[in-house]
Enzyme design. Sequence first.
Site, PDB file in Angstrom:
ATOM      1  N   GLU A 173      56.958   0.681 -13.143  1.00 21.28           N
ATOM      2  CA  GLU A 173      56.496   0.374 -11.787  1.00 21.28           C
ATOM      3  C   GLU A 173      55.049   0.810 -11.601  1.00 21.28           C
ATOM      4  OE1 GLU A 173      58.795   2.201  -8.608  1.00 21.28           O
ATOM      5  OE2 GLU A 173      57.831   0.898  -7.128  1.00 21.28           O
TER       6      GLU A 173
ATOM      7  N   ASN B  17      59.699  -0.081  -5.055  1.00 18.57           N
ATOM      8  CA  ASN B  17      59.127  -0.221  -3.713  1.00 18.57           C
ATOM      9  C   ASN B  17      57.785  -0.959  -3.764  1.00 18.57           C
ATOM     10  OD1 ASN B  17      61.305   1.225  -2.716  1.00 18.57           O
ATOM     11  ND2 ASN B  17      60.242   3.183  -2.750  1.00 18.57           N
TER      12      ASN B  17
ATOM     13  N   ASN C 108      63.429  -5.696  -3.735  1.00 16.32           N
ATOM     14  CA  ASN C 108      63.852  -4.363  -4.157  1.00 16.32           C
ATOM     15  C   ASN C 108      64.363  -3.568  -2.962  1.00 16.32           C
ATOM     16  OD1 ASN C 108      63.759  -1.901  -6.007  1.00 16.32           O
ATOM     17  ND2 ASN C 108      62.465  -1.224  -4.313  1.00 16.32           N
ATOM     18  N   GLU C 109      65.530  -2.986  -3.090  1.00 18.31           N
ATOM     19  CA  GLU C 109      66.082  -2.066  -2.076  1.00 18.31           C
ATOM     20  C   GLU C 109      65.819  -2.554  -0.657  1.00 18.31           C
ATOM     21  OE1 GLU C 109      64.838   1.990  -2.932  1.00 18.31           O
ATOM     22  OE2 GLU C 109      66.154   2.059  -4.677  1.00 18.31           O
TER      23      GLU C 109
ATOM     24  N   TYR D 196      70.354   7.653  -8.087  1.00 17.32           N
ATOM     25  CA  TYR D 196      69.626   8.831  -8.555  1.00 17.32           C
ATOM     26  C   TYR D 196      70.484  10.041  -8.239  1.00 17.32           C
ATOM     27  CZ  TYR D 196      65.559   5.780  -8.974  1.00 17.32           C
ATOM     28  OH  TYR D 196      64.705   4.776  -9.350  1.00 17.32           O
TER      29      TYR D 196
ATOM     30  N   GLU E  28      68.194   0.527 -11.311  1.00 19.39           N
ATOM     31  CA  GLU E  28      67.497   1.818 -11.273  1.00 19.39           C
ATOM     32  C   GLU E  28      68.551   2.908 -11.379  1.00 19.39           C
ATOM     33  OE1 GLU E  28      64.629   2.639  -8.170  1.00 19.39           O
ATOM     34  OE2 GLU E  28      64.016   0.535  -8.126  1.00 19.39           O
TER      35      GLU E  28
ATOM     36  N   GLN F  98      62.292   5.990 -14.798  1.00 14.81           N
ATOM     37  CA  GLN F  98      61.459   4.947 -15.329  1.00 14.81           C
ATOM     38  C   GLN F  98      61.137   5.271 -16.785  1.00 14.81           C
ATOM     39  OE1 GLN F  98      58.277   3.776 -12.644  1.00 14.81           O
ATOM     40  NE2 GLN F  98      59.590   3.946 -10.852  1.00 14.81           N
TER      41      GLN F  98
HETATM   42  O1  AHR Z   1      61.818   4.630  -9.022  1.00 14.39           O
HETATM   43  C1  AHR Z   1      61.142   5.130  -7.898  1.00 14.39           C
HETATM   44  C2  AHR Z   1      61.541   4.428  -6.617  1.00 14.39           C
HETATM   45  O2  AHR Z   1      62.894   4.686  -6.352  1.00 14.39           O
HETATM   46  C3  AHR Z   1      61.462   2.931  -6.623  1.00 14.39           C
HETATM   47  O3  AHR Z   1      60.206   2.468  -6.292  1.00 14.39           O
HETATM   48  C4  AHR Z   1      62.445   2.520  -5.572  1.00 14.39           C
HETATM   49  O4  AHR Z   1      63.014   1.278  -5.807  1.00 14.39           O
HETATM   50  C5  AHR Z   1      63.447   3.659  -5.569  1.00 14.39           C
HETATM   51  O5  AHR Z   1      63.717   4.112  -4.301  1.00 14.39           O
END
Ligand code: AHR
Length: 499
Positions: free
Chosen positions: A27, A72, A172-173, A244, A292, A349
Amino acid sequence: MDQTKIILHRDYQIGPVDPRIFGGFLEHIGRAVYEGVFEPQSRHADEFGFRKDVLGNLKPLLFTAMRYPGGNFASGYHWLDGVGPRSSRPVVKELASLSIEPNQFGTDEFIRLTRIMGWIPMITVNLGTGTPEEACNWVEYCNSPVGTKYSNLRVENGAIDPFGVKLWCLGNEMDGPWQLGHVPADQYAIRAQQAGKMMKDTDPSIELVFCGSCEHTIPTYMEWDRIVLEHVGDYADYISLHRYVGNGKGDTADYLAVTNSIDQQIEEMDTVCRYAQARARSKKRPYLCFDEWNVWYRTQNSESVNGHGKFAQHLVEEEYNLEDALVVAGFLNSFIRHANVVKIANLAQIVNVIAPILIHGDGILLQSIYYPFLIYSQRREGLALRPVIQGPGYESSNYGFVHMIDTSAILGNGVLHTFLINRSEEESANVEIIPGGIQLKSIHSAELVTGTSSKAKNTFEKPNTIKNHPFKNIILKDGHATVHLPPLSIAAISFSIAD
Ligand code: AHR
């Protein structure tokens, strides 16, 4: 000492492991792209500006699908800013991480990088501030043969042959209130369906990933997914999910049990896919794209994603330890155990930003989480088997009961790959692998990742504290294997088997 039995029968098949579950994510945030993979002024740069030393360390991870440009970031990105002569590309304000984006790395650089690395390009279009038409034009730029406005632009920029990008994420999201252009599910669904239709009309061979729930804790969880899937119908090849995790409470046993909740999230998302398919009486089933996932909690706050209007700041540079490596292995076990539904997954990432590789100037650090990915990725071909596990475990504070050993297995061509995690902080474990319909002939290869404490980590001063080592503590007798696993360890063992 704890004794665990794992029964692996040839006929207990989950499905083929899609190699794309070993994907990554690059990203435009912090120092992921600039000062990460791309740094023309570095003495390590190749003729294209890529850091050869960084790519050399990424190569063994054998990433497959590489998601780009966000995240994002994608929701405010206009791809035309990032193509054409570099000297005329605009420097823009980047609102997702409040930074400066010079657009020196864009679509053409990304595609070149994927070709050098053997990665499968996976592009996220802007459905935040962008339009369906802009998304469709990007497909034309990448995939259409010469002769139309945007394919001609690609040719002008030096690429006669189409790039052939098959995987496209529709935003995305978009369910997250923090997302640029966030809208309620029904409005996203309309926007995404319009974009998806035009994109598939431009290139019918592409596959589309629609935004699903980005967190299982978000209030719209499941409902968002139902609304989107019902609206877009058979356009959905995949729906995305993100996760996450972290040890914010300092409870290692509980943290290592988070795999239960990852399994649950996958199964819930699969349930909504099957529900939508059933409601639509459709033959087409949407699959899961876990685009992700990682450990991220130490730097998960607004200050850590705030570039203060500057270029390539040190954002979200999480430092990983041994327990994080075990959790990363747990994610991979979960994906393998759900090989029939999870078709794509992207470690978020790859460099500097919540990443297995950290760069300081000329120095490169391979973090603890590099190693589980490495030892799994090299053993990914084949059919996932459904392991039956018997043995001790514990009741975790938040995620219910877990076995002390977490496992997954892949039956390949002439080989059986087994993956074992010992969650115990103090106790070694004896694990008996009992094959069914499979004859173990010999140990083909075996590697172990472990360390002296859950918090042990690699640093620039001591870079080899956590790494993969050849693993010898395996005895093959009477067709069974007995494995002696140290506490807090990850083993990847491949057995040669009779055909
Ligand atoms: O990976 C970091 C961020 O985490 C990304 O930009 C977003 O998609 C997520 O919230």
